[in-house]
Structures are given as structure tokens and as C-alpha cells.
Scaffold this motif. Structure first.
Motif, short mmCIF file in Angstrom:
data_model
loop_
_atom_site.label_atom_id
_atom_site.label_comp_id
_atom_site.label_asym_id
_atom_site.label_seq_id
_atom_site.Cartn_x
_atom_site.Cartn_y
_atom_site.Cartn_z
N GLU A 1 0.82 -1.21 0.00
CA GLU A 1 0.00 0.00 0.00
C GLU A 1 0.86 1.26 0.00
OE1 GLU A 1 -3.54 0.61 0.15
OE2 GLU A 1 -3.54 -1.44 -0.63
N GLY A 2 2.03 1.19 0.61
CA GLY A 2 2.86 2.39 0.77
C GLY A 2 2.44 3.14 2.01
N LYS A 3 1.23 3.69 1.99
CA LYS A 3 0.63 4.33 3.16
C LYS A 3 -0.72 3.66 3.37
CE LYS A 3 2.90 8.80 2.60
NZ LYS A 3 2.72 10.26 2.41
N ALA A 4 -0.81 2.85 4.41
CA ALA A 4 -1.99 2.02 4.62
C ALA A 4 -2.93 2.63 5.65
CB ALA A 4 -1.58 0.62 5.06
N LYS A 5 -4.21 2.77 5.26
CA LYS A 5 -5.23 3.28 6.15
C LYS A 5 -6.31 2.21 6.35
CE LYS A 5 -4.69 7.97 4.26
NZ LYS A 5 -5.39 9.08 3.56
N ALA A 6 -7.05 2.35 7.43
CA ALA A 6 -8.18 1.44 7.71
C ALA A 6 -7.78 -0.02 7.48
CB ALA A 6 -9.37 1.81 6.81
N ILE A 7 -6.68 -0.42 8.12
CA ILE A 7 -6.14 -1.75 7.85
C ILE A 7 -6.96 -2.89 8.43
CG2 ILE A 7 -3.79 -0.85 7.62
CD1 ILE A 7 -3.20 -1.93 10.39
N THR A 8 -7.92 -2.58 9.29
CA THR A 8 -8.81 -3.64 9.80
C THR A 8 -10.17 -3.61 9.10
OG1 THR A 8 -9.56 -2.20 11.60
CG2 THR A 8 -7.71 -3.68 12.07
N GLU B 1 6.09 -3.03 17.96
CA GLU B 1 7.04 -3.32 19.04
C GLU B 1 8.44 -3.52 18.51
OE1 GLU B 1 8.29 -4.05 22.97
OE2 GLU B 1 6.34 -3.34 22.28
N LYS B 2 8.56 -4.16 17.34
CA LYS B 2 9.87 -4.45 16.75
C LYS B 2 10.36 -3.33 15.83
CE LYS B 2 8.54 -9.32 16.69
NZ LYS B 2 8.00 -10.39 15.82
N ASP B 3 9.59 -2.25 15.72
CA ASP B 3 9.95 -1.12 14.86
C ASP B 3 10.00 -1.48 13.38
OD1 ASP B 3 10.04 0.78 16.85
OD2 ASP B 3 12.17 0.47 17.26
N PHE B 4 9.26 -2.48 12.96
CA PHE B 4 9.17 -2.77 11.53
C PHE B 4 8.23 -1.80 10.83
CE2 PHE B 4 10.71 -7.16 12.52
CZ PHE B 4 11.75 -7.18 11.60
N ILE B 5 7.23 -1.31 11.55
CA ILE B 5 6.30 -0.35 10.97
C ILE B 5 6.16 0.85 11.91
CG2 ILE B 5 5.00 -2.13 9.73
CD1 ILE B 5 2.82 -1.87 11.89
N THR B 6 5.62 1.94 11.37
CA THR B 6 5.31 3.11 12.18
C THR B 6 3.86 3.52 11.89
OG1 THR B 6 6.04 4.69 10.50
CG2 THR B 6 7.69 3.92 12.07
N VAL B 7 3.29 4.31 12.77
CA VAL B 7 1.93 4.79 12.56
C VAL B 7 1.85 6.26 12.93
CG1 VAL B 7 1.20 4.04 14.88
CG2 VAL B 7 -0.51 4.39 13.08
N ASP B 8 1.17 7.02 12.14
CA ASP B 8 0.96 8.44 12.41
C ASP B 8 -0.44 8.81 11.95
OD1 ASP B 8 1.34 11.10 13.07
OD2 ASP B 8 2.30 11.61 11.16
N LYS B 9 -1.29 9.19 12.91
CA LYS B 9 -2.67 9.58 12.63
C LYS B 9 -3.42 8.50 11.84
CE LYS B 9 -1.45 14.47 12.69
NZ LYS B 9 -1.33 15.73 11.90
N GLY B 10 -3.22 7.26 12.24
CA GLY B 10 -3.94 6.15 11.64
C GLY B 10 -3.38 5.66 10.32
N VAL B 11 -2.26 6.21 9.88
CA VAL B 11 -1.62 5.80 8.63
C VAL B 11 -0.39 4.97 8.96
CG1 VAL B 11 -0.56 6.55 6.46
CG2 VAL B 11 -2.46 7.85 7.44
N TYR B 12 -0.35 3.75 8.45
CA TYR B 12 0.75 2.82 8.73
C TYR B 12 1.72 2.80 7.54
CZ TYR B 12 -2.09 1.10 12.60
OH TYR B 12 -2.81 1.01 13.76
N THR B 13 3.01 2.84 7.86
CA THR B 13 4.04 2.74 6.83
C THR B 13 5.15 1.83 7.33
OG1 THR B 13 5.16 4.71 7.70
CG2 THR B 13 3.64 5.04 5.86
N ILE B 14 5.96 1.33 6.39
CA ILE B 14 7.13 0.54 6.75
C ILE B 14 8.22 1.49 7.23
CG2 ILE B 14 8.86 -1.10 5.91
CD1 ILE B 14 5.98 -2.18 5.97
#
Length: 374
Positions: free
Chosen positions: A316-323, A348-361
Motif C-alpha cells: 500500500e505504501g501508506k496504509a489506512k483502515a487496515i482492519t 514493538e519491533k519497529d518494523f512499521i510506524t503509525v501516524d494519525k492512523g496511517v501505517y508505513t514501513i
């Protein structure tokens, strides 16, 4: 230096891009007694900004400056160990009178300090030798409170304290120490916005309204293009605006990625030659080829359910509403509860980050490697 695009730490003002206003603001605020929470995503240059500020005459000539990186710490004992070791290492070049002033206060672990052949102190303290970290921390703050110069202490990746077993009271304890230490100013920097936000902007948390919050934004494309062209020119090479813009947009202004790509573009450009836009893909592939085995190994070690979510976010690159149903169906994932559990592990492992509901690698090169079909 053979290559002006530095990929490992702060190398001096001539290799530092812009941040003029941020530097001015941080120096002004700290020299006027303000404690700062510096918040930004990782890899956009907040640590280099801190080191750049520490090199400014207003700080370098009048203050003792300490950069404490607690990213690898897991407990209060770790924290105290890194804190004390960093202070001693920074004071050693300033003369015996200065570092002895620190060691004379560290009564709880003074016997554990060793000396080298030149009679310089060495922090060779094992974690088990800090029998009472609270006592040692109190001694460190005693030193900061009475040092012969005012001190500025930057604690990097400050959100790490929320992972300590002592997390339930460490925030209140540190706030008390920091507020009472009139001879020192603190920069508490962190890269996990949601955790840093909870620490400093939640009314129920001890640090609420005790510091000024400064959010660090990416360097503008105009400033970065100007910087890149100037560095190429200094070495008798050139680069087109469109090449810099292509790199900037491809990696969402993440400074560490820009530096690494431009480092390769610079080394691939012949003396007197010009770097053009059609060289960018080759530079990216050059880096991905070098990291390929590492990424393959990391991917294989991620648990299966986490790996599925990780790959979906990368695509996705920038993933929203992932559930949500759309995301789940598109990437052939399982239930929302399985996704939430996977996300917790990846964060927990720092593989991804989240900012305002947007998930990125977290690592843009890792994400690109996955999107390229690995």
C-alpha cells in the motif's frame, strides 16, 4: 571528505542541509531555560539537528552538552548506565578537574570506575554493578545541578522509557528531577509520535505542560535541491533539479534515504559530469541489491501472520483502515483481531510506524524491495 552526502551521523555544518530556523529556535529556547520535546519521524534528521545546535557558538562556548541515546535501553538500570557513561565520555576531553568533579559525586559506583594507562577514567561498569540505579541517578542529577557550567542534555528516543518495567513511575520521577535541575536544560526527542504525544500532551501524564513541544518537519524540496546542487558543484560535478526532485518525491522527504541515494549518485557521476534523472533507478537498485540478503533474512524471521500484514502495508505504501473489509479482502488477510495482534508485534519491533492512523514501513528501502517483488 570524498563524498559530501554523509550517511552516518553529523559531519559538520558544511554537510548539513538547511534547518536554519529550527536551529535558531532550538538554541534560543534552550539558552533561555526552556525544556523541549522534539518530535519527528525517525530518519528526518532530529539527531543531526541536535548535534548541529551543540556546535553553535552560543552553546559550544558556554555550556556542557550531552547527547544521551536511550534507543537500546530496556530498564531504568540501562538508562542510568547510558546516562552516566555519556556524561563521563563527554567530560574527559575537558580536563581532569572537570571529570573529577563528576566522579567525586558518583559515590555509589566510584569504586567501579577503572583507569587506563594514561590515568584517564573508563566507564567499565557492568549493569549488575549498578546496585541501586535510583541512587546513581540522583547522583548524576546532583552533578548536573552543580556543574561549573550550565548543561544542555538531549535524551534521544525518549519514548523508550514507556517500555521499562518501571514505566508506571519513571515519568513522574524524571519530571521531578528535570524540573528541579536549575543548572540544566533538557531536549527530550522522540520518533514515535503517538507515544511522544501521549507523554507530553495527555493531561493525565506527569510531563503535561512541563515542556514546549516542537515538531520537526521534513526539509523542503527547494532547500534540499539547493543543498544537493551546491555539494555537487563543490566537487566539480553537477546534478539536475529534476533528479533531486525525483529522489525527494520517491522517498517522501526521508532525509536518511535522500542522503544514501545522493551518495550513490555522487559516486556514480564522473568528475566534470552531470547526474541526470535517468540515473536514479540505477542508484536505487544498487542499494537494494546490497540490502537484498539482509531483507530476505529479516522477512523470514517475522512470524507468518505479522509477515502477511507487513507485506500488505508495504504494497500500500501508506496504509489506512487496515482492519476494514476493503483492506482485508484486497490483501487476503484474516480477521481484524489477527491484524491488530500482528500490528502490535510489528510496532514493538519497529518494523512499521503509525501516524494519525496511517501505517508505513519504517525502512523505505525495505518497502521498496518488497514492492519490487523481492
Amino acid at each position: 571528505m570524498d563524498n559530501p552526502f554523509v550517511t552516518k551521523g553529523y559531519a559538520g555544518p558544511e554537510y548539513f542541509c538547511d534547518r536554519v530556523e529550527e536551529t535558531k529556535r532550538l538554541v534560543e529556547l534552550t539558552t533561555n531555560g526552556n525544556n523541549i520535546a522534539l518530535i519527528s519521524p525517525r530518519r528526518v534528521g532530529k539527531t543531526d539537528l541536535i548535534h548541529h545546535c551543540f556546535q553553535q557558538p552560543e552553546l559550544k562556548e558556554k555550556y556542557y552538552t550531552f547527547h544521551i541515546d536511550i534507543y537500546a535501553t530496556a530498564s531504568l538500570r540501562d538508562f542510568v548506565n547510558v546516562f552516566g557513561q555519556t556524561i563521563l565520555n563527554e567530560l574527559k576531553p575537558k580536563g581532569r578537574v572537570v571529570w573529577e568533579g563528576f566522579l567525586n559525586i558518583l559515590r555509589s559506583i566510584r569504586s567501579e570506575i577503572t583507569y587506563d594507562i594514561n590515568n584517564f577514567p573508563t566507564w567499565s561498569i557492568g549493569l549488575g554493578n549498578i546496585e541501586n540505579p535510583m541512587v546513581t541517578l540522583d547522583e548524576i542529577f546532583q552533578y548536573l545541578g552543580q556543574a561549573d557550567r550550565p548543561c544542555i542534555i538531549a535524551i534521544d528516543e525518549f519514548q523508550q522509557i514507556t517500555r521499562y518495567a518501571e514505566a508506571h513511575n519513571i515519568e513522574a520521577m524524571l519530571r521531578t528531577y528535570i524540573q528541579r535541575c536549575n543548572n540544566a536544560t533538557f531536549i527530550l526527542s522522540g520518533s514515535k509520535r503517538h507515544l511522544m504525544g501521549e507523554i507530553f500532551t495527555s493531561p493525565s501524564r506527569p510531563f503535561y505542560q512541563s515542556v514546549l513541544v516542537m515538531n520537526l518537519k521534513p526539509i523542503s524540496v527547494e532547500k534540499y535541491t539547493e543543498f544537493a546542487k551546491m555539494q555537487f558543484d563543490r566537487y566539480g560535478k553537477s546534478i539536475g533539479d529534476e533528479a533531486v526532485v525525483a529522489v525527494y518525491e520517491r522517498f517522501d522527504a526521508v532525509t536518511s534515504c535522500l542522503q544514501r541515494i545522493l551518495n550513490v549518485l555522487f559516486l556514480k557521476t564522473l568528475p566534470g559530469g552531470k547526474c541526470t534523472c535517468d540515473m536514479v533507478d540505477d542508484a536505487i537498485n544498487y542499494i537494494l541489491d546490497m540490502f537484498s540478503e539482509t531483507y530476505q533474512d529479516l522477512l523470514e524471521r517475522i512470524p507468518e501472520k505479522q509477515r502477511e500484514v507487513f507485506i500488505a502495508i508495504a504494497k500500500e505504501g501508506k496504509a489506512k483502515a487496515i482492519t476494514g473489509k476493503t483492506f482485508i479482502k484486497k490483501h487476503h488477510l484474516q480477521t481484524s483481531s489477527v491484524i491488530n495482534a500482528a500490528v502490535r508485534g510489528l510496532l514493538e519491533k519497529d518494523f512499521i510506524t503509525v501516524d494519525k492512523g496511517v501505517y508505513t514501513i519504517y525502512d523505505p528501502f525495505f518497502a521498496l524491495w518488497l514492492r519490487n517483488g523481492r
